[in-house]
Design a protein around this motif. Structure first.
Motif, mmCIF file in Angstrom:
data_model
loop_
_atom_site.group_PDB
_atom_site.id
_atom_site.type_symbol
_atom_site.label_atom_id
_atom_site.label_comp_id
_atom_site.label_asym_id
_atom_site.label_seq_id
_atom_site.Cartn_x
_atom_site.Cartn_y
_atom_site.Cartn_z
ATOM 1 N N THR A 163 -9.249 1.907 -16.209
ATOM 2 C CA THR A 163 -8.927 3.113 -15.464
ATOM 3 C C THR A 163 -7.905 3.911 -16.248
ATOM 4 N N PRO A 164 -8.146 5.196 -16.431
ATOM 5 C CA PRO A 164 -7.225 5.999 -17.217
ATOM 6 C C PRO A 164 -5.920 6.295 -16.486
ATOM 7 N N VAL A 165 -5.907 6.217 -15.176
ATOM 8 C CA VAL A 165 -4.700 6.488 -14.402
ATOM 9 C C VAL A 165 -4.357 5.250 -13.594
ATOM 10 N N HIS A 166 -3.144 4.775 -13.767
ATOM 11 C CA HIS A 166 -2.683 3.602 -13.026
ATOM 12 C C HIS A 166 -2.583 3.962 -11.546
ATOM 13 N N PRO A 167 -2.925 3.038 -10.654
ATOM 14 C CA PRO A 167 -2.869 3.341 -9.218
ATOM 15 C C PRO A 167 -1.503 3.834 -8.733
ATOM 16 N N ALA A 168 -0.410 3.312 -9.284
ATOM 17 C CA ALA A 168 0.917 3.758 -8.855
ATOM 18 C C ALA A 168 1.156 5.218 -9.239
ATOM 19 N N VAL A 169 0.657 5.618 -10.403
ATOM 20 C CA VAL A 169 0.788 7.014 -10.831
ATOM 21 C C VAL A 169 -0.062 7.911 -9.939
ATOM 22 N N ALA A 170 -1.269 7.466 -9.627
ATOM 23 C CA ALA A 170 -2.136 8.240 -8.737
ATOM 24 C C ALA A 170 -1.510 8.369 -7.351
ATOM 25 N N ALA A 175 1.755 8.339 -6.668
ATOM 26 C CA ALA A 175 2.881 9.271 -6.772
ATOM 27 C C ALA A 175 2.388 10.716 -6.829
ATOM 28 N N LEU A 176 1.365 10.963 -7.620
ATOM 29 C CA LEU A 176 0.818 12.319 -7.706
ATOM 30 C C LEU A 176 0.187 12.746 -6.384
ATOM 31 N N GLY A 177 -0.518 11.838 -5.746
ATOM 32 C CA GLY A 177 -1.135 12.139 -4.461
ATOM 33 C C GLY A 177 -0.101 12.420 -3.381
ATOM 34 N N ALA A 178 0.964 11.629 -3.349
ATOM 35 C CA ALA A 178 2.015 11.832 -2.346
ATOM 36 C C ALA A 178 2.737 13.156 -2.564
ATOM 37 N N ALA A 179 3.034 13.474 -3.811
ATOM 38 C CA ALA A 179 3.676 14.766 -4.101
ATOM 39 C C ALA A 179 2.747 15.921 -3.718
ATOM 40 N N GLY A 180 1.480 15.770 -4.032
ATOM 41 C CA GLY A 180 0.513 16.793 -3.646
ATOM 42 C C GLY A 180 0.370 16.902 -2.142
ATOM 43 N N TYR A 181 0.419 15.781 -1.452
ATOM 44 C CA TYR A 181 0.310 15.792 -0.001
ATOM 45 C C TYR A 181 1.478 16.541 0.632
ATOM 46 N N VAL A 182 2.692 16.206 0.214
ATOM 47 C CA VAL A 182 3.863 16.857 0.795
ATOM 48 C C VAL A 182 3.813 18.367 0.529
ATOM 49 N N ALA A 183 3.427 18.749 -0.677
ATOM 50 C CA ALA A 183 3.319 20.178 -0.989
ATOM 51 C C ALA A 183 2.241 20.844 -0.129
ATOM 52 N N VAL A 222 -3.516 5.045 1.656
ATOM 53 C CA VAL A 222 -4.309 5.192 0.434
ATOM 54 C C VAL A 222 -4.026 4.076 -0.592
ATOM 55 N N TRP A 223 -2.853 3.443 -0.518
ATOM 56 C CA TRP A 223 -2.484 2.448 -1.530
ATOM 57 C C TRP A 223 -3.468 1.276 -1.637
ATOM 58 N N PRO A 224 -3.892 0.640 -0.549
ATOM 59 C CA PRO A 224 -4.849 -0.469 -0.713
ATOM 60 C C PRO A 224 -6.164 -0.021 -1.349
ATOM 61 N N TRP A 225 -6.574 1.199 -1.076
ATOM 62 C CA TRP A 225 -7.822 1.704 -1.636
ATOM 63 C C TRP A 225 -7.663 2.009 -3.125
ATOM 64 N N LEU A 226 -6.487 2.461 -3.527
ATOM 65 C CA LEU A 226 -6.240 2.750 -4.941
ATOM 66 C C LEU A 226 -6.239 1.476 -5.776
ATOM 67 N N ARG A 227 -5.825 0.375 -5.188
ATOM 68 C CA ARG A 227 -5.734 -0.887 -5.921
ATOM 69 C C ARG A 227 -7.052 -1.648 -5.972
ATOM 70 N N ALA A 228 -8.048 -1.197 -5.242
ATOM 71 C CA ALA A 228 -9.336 -1.897 -5.208
ATOM 72 C C ALA A 228 -10.017 -1.813 -6.570
ATOM 73 N N LEU A 256 -7.585 9.184 -5.229
ATOM 74 C CA LEU A 256 -8.685 8.238 -5.443
ATOM 75 C C LEU A 256 -9.571 8.679 -6.600
ATOM 76 N N ALA A 257 -9.781 9.965 -6.737
ATOM 77 C CA ALA A 257 -10.593 10.466 -7.852
ATOM 78 C C ALA A 257 -9.926 10.179 -9.187
ATOM 79 N N LEU A 258 -8.604 10.246 -9.237
ATOM 80 C CA LEU A 258 -7.904 9.935 -10.480
ATOM 81 C C LEU A 258 -8.157 8.497 -10.919
ATOM 82 N N VAL A 259 -8.204 7.587 -9.959
ATOM 83 C CA VAL A 259 -8.403 6.180 -10.293
ATOM 84 C C VAL A 259 -9.880 5.873 -10.540
ATOM 85 N N ARG A 260 -10.753 6.530 -9.793
ATOM 86 C CA ARG A 260 -12.190 6.247 -9.902
ATOM 87 C C ARG A 260 -12.808 6.746 -11.200
ATOM 88 N N THR A 261 -12.379 7.888 -11.668
ATOM 89 C CA THR A 261 -13.025 8.469 -12.841
ATOM 90 C C THR A 261 -12.608 7.719 -14.094
#
Length: 161
Positions: A10-17, A19-27, A70-76, A141-146
């Motif tokens: 996976t090109p993006v580590h789940p923890a990075v995804a 963090a980016l998702g949470a920042a995007g969510y709050v915004a 979203v965290w358990p799904w990112l780690r799958a 999820l797309a960051l981790v899946r692709t």
């Protein structure tokens, strides 16, 4: 064109995804609530005298719900976009609960706090919170899946690295 780790890397580590998702969510939730308030010409929390505390606590609990959903799904091994729906529901519930808790902490009586929470729960504002969480979770999820690589110019080649 798979990397040295093979096609399952996976090109993006789940923890990075996350963090980016949470920042995007709050915004997204802050922007979405503000624009919805502007369009509807209504306050997000329509009960007078509660102040900003319920909104802040609601956003914090909502972000925790988003991350927890979203965290358990990112780690799958193969993340599913179903995690976006789970995250949307948990973020929505966290926001509504946060408004009730924040209303009580702001010094209002319980009836006013629960009235504010119920008003958000059954209005467009609740839908905005859930929609922002679903969109941000889908992006994480797309960051981790692709399995995409970094963008390259046409004249770049792997031999240059």
């Amino acid at each position: 064109m798979s990397g040295p780790e093979g096609p399952s890397a996976t090109p993006v580590h789940p923890a990075v995804a996350l963090a980016l998702g949470a920042a995007g969510y709050v915004a997204l939730v802050i922007f979405g609530l503000g624009m919805t308030s502007l369009v509807l010409d209504r306050d997000v929390i329509a009960v007078p005298g509660l102040g900003q505390v319920p909104g802040v606590i609601g956003t914090i609990l909502s972000a925790i719900g988003f991350a927890g959903g979203v965290w358990p799904w990112l780690r799958a091994t193969r993340p599913s976009y179903g995690g976006a729906g789970v995250s949307a529901v948990l973020a929505y519930l966290g926001y509504v609960a946060g408004i009730a808790i924040g209303g009580i902490f702001s010094g209002a009586d319980a009836a006013a706090a629960f009235s504010a929470a119920g008003g958000v729960a059954v209005s467009w504002f609740g839908l905005v919170v859930a929609g922002a969480a679903g969109a941000a979770a889908w992006g994480a999820l797309a960051l981790v899946r692709t399995h995409a690589e970094r963008p390259r110019w046409p004249w770049e080649s792997e031999d240059d690295e």
